[in-house]
Design a protein around this motif. Structure first.
Motif, short mmCIF file in Angstrom:
data_model
loop_
_atom_site.label_atom_id
_atom_site.label_comp_id
_atom_site.label_asym_id
_atom_site.label_seq_id
_atom_site.Cartn_x
_atom_site.Cartn_y
_atom_site.Cartn_z
N SER A 254 0.74 -1.44 -0.11
CA SER A 254 -0.18 0.02 0.16
C SER A 254 1.27 1.34 0.21
O SER A 254 0.55 2.31 -0.47
CB SER A 254 -0.91 0.38 1.05
OG SER A 254 -1.62 -1.30 1.06
N LEU A 257 2.26 2.83 -3.05
CA LEU A 257 0.71 3.02 -4.22
C LEU A 257 0.80 4.21 -4.25
O LEU A 257 0.73 4.74 -2.95
CB LEU A 257 0.33 2.18 -4.82
CG LEU A 257 0.54 1.07 -4.66
CD1 LEU A 257 -1.44 0.00 -4.99
CD2 LEU A 257 0.29 0.78 -6.41
N ARG A 261 -4.51 5.36 -5.28
CA ARG A 261 -4.79 4.23 -5.34
C ARG A 261 -5.19 2.59 -4.19
O ARG A 261 -5.26 1.49 -4.39
CB ARG A 261 -3.40 2.97 -5.99
CG ARG A 261 -3.68 3.92 -8.21
CD ARG A 261 -4.27 2.43 -8.31
NE ARG A 261 -4.39 0.96 -8.19
CZ ARG A 261 -4.63 0.23 -8.03
NH1 ARG A 261 -5.78 0.28 -7.75
NH2 ARG A 261 -4.08 -0.92 -8.01
N THR A 262 -4.93 3.74 -2.68
CA THR A 262 -4.39 2.30 -1.92
C THR A 262 -6.03 1.95 -1.08
O THR A 262 -5.93 0.76 -0.97
CB THR A 262 -4.37 3.42 -0.80
OG1 THR A 262 -2.96 4.08 -0.57
CG2 THR A 262 -4.58 2.61 0.84
N LEU A 265 -6.55 -0.83 -3.61
CA LEU A 265 -5.55 -2.14 -3.57
C LEU A 265 -6.10 -2.67 -2.01
O LEU A 265 -6.46 -4.30 -2.24
CB LEU A 265 -4.23 -1.84 -3.17
CG LEU A 265 -3.49 -2.89 -2.92
CD1 LEU A 265 -3.58 -4.01 -3.57
CD2 LEU A 265 -2.59 -1.88 -2.47
#
Length: 271
Positions: A254, A257, A261-262, A265
């Motif tokens: 995480s 990124l 995007r976390t 994900l």
């Protein structure tokens, strides 16, 4: 201020030392005489530093008790950073709770601050006997606890030696932690890839920790588990380390990124 201004640099160093002492004291704060004794500075020097910090809102004084504590401006400065860097508490929270639920024990997240570690998050597992060796916000010298041990273990030898030298005096407040025992624990952590603390914080309490690295591969935090001695028996250590490593890898993925995007994900990993 310029690099050639040693007196100015010394003033900054002293002011930071005062702020860290106040951070250690928490909401209860410290008296002027407490800060004088803990810092080793003269009363006029401490008073002058406090006056400047008060003017900038970095420190506040309780009108009733006359004790000093960190001011709201410290929080504002922290909020200014959060937009550019991942919020470790928010990012790690779900995995920490899953780790605590899976193992039954208490999970901690600590970050380095100078020669200290600061606990920034704690999640409780279902096992009824808790090992609350540290509260959120508690500041301790590096090496006090598994999280601090793994942080020292990740340092180059010369930097680690500077840490040992710098924390020698603060460690006197922790009778369970001798320098020899700490050096031994750090050496084992370098070999094993994880840290093990056996009663170094509190008698009868054990802890395990792994290092969490950011997207650049630099140390970001220590993820740890703590429990009463009988809960972290030698035969259980491999399973606990495996659980720590699995959660660490999720967190590091995480961290690698962009913030946008976390959340996506998280959904992918949990599906």
């Amino acid at each position: 201020m310029t690099r050639s201004d040693p007196s100015g640099a010394q003033t900054v160093d002293r002011a930071v030392a005062i702020l860290r002492l106040l951070a250690s004291a928490g909401e209860s704060g410290l008296r002027l005489i407490d800060l004088q004794h803990a810092s080793g500075l003269s009363k006029p020097t401490v008073h002058r530093l406090l006056s400047s910090l008060l003017q900038h809102g970095l420190v506040e004084q309780d009108p009733g008790t006359r004790r000093y504590r960190l001011g709201m401006e410290m929080a504002v400065l922290g909020w200014s950073v959060s937009g550019a860097r991942p919020d470790l508490r928010q990012l790690c929270g779900p995995d920490m709770q899953a780790l605590a639920d899976e193992t039954g024990d208490t999970a901690f997240l600590a970050v380095r601050s100078g020669y200290d570690t600061v606990c920034i998050e704690r999640k409780m597992g279902p096992y009824p006997i808790k090992a609350f060796t540290v509260d959120v916000g508690t500041r301790r010298p590096l090496g006090v606890g598994a999280g601090g041990i793994i942080m020292i273990a990740a340092m180059p030898e010369d930097e680690a030696e500077l840490v040992f030298e710098s924390i020698r005096e603060p460690l006197r407040a922790y009778p369970n932690v001798s320098e020899a025992a700490l050096r031994d624990a750090v050496a084992r952590a370098r070999t094993d890839g994880y840290a093990f603390s056996d009663g170094l914080v509190m008698t009868g309490v054990r802890g395990l920790a792994v290092l969490v690295r950011d997207a650049r591969g630099q140390p970001a935090a220590a993820l740890s588990l703590s429990a009463v001695q009988d809960r972290i028996r030698p035969e259980r250590v491999p399973a606990l380390v495996k659980a720590l490593e699995e959660r660490k890898k999720r967190i590091e993925r995480s961290l690698a990124l962009p913030p946008a995007r976390t959340a996506t994900l998280r959904l992918e990993l949990d599906s």
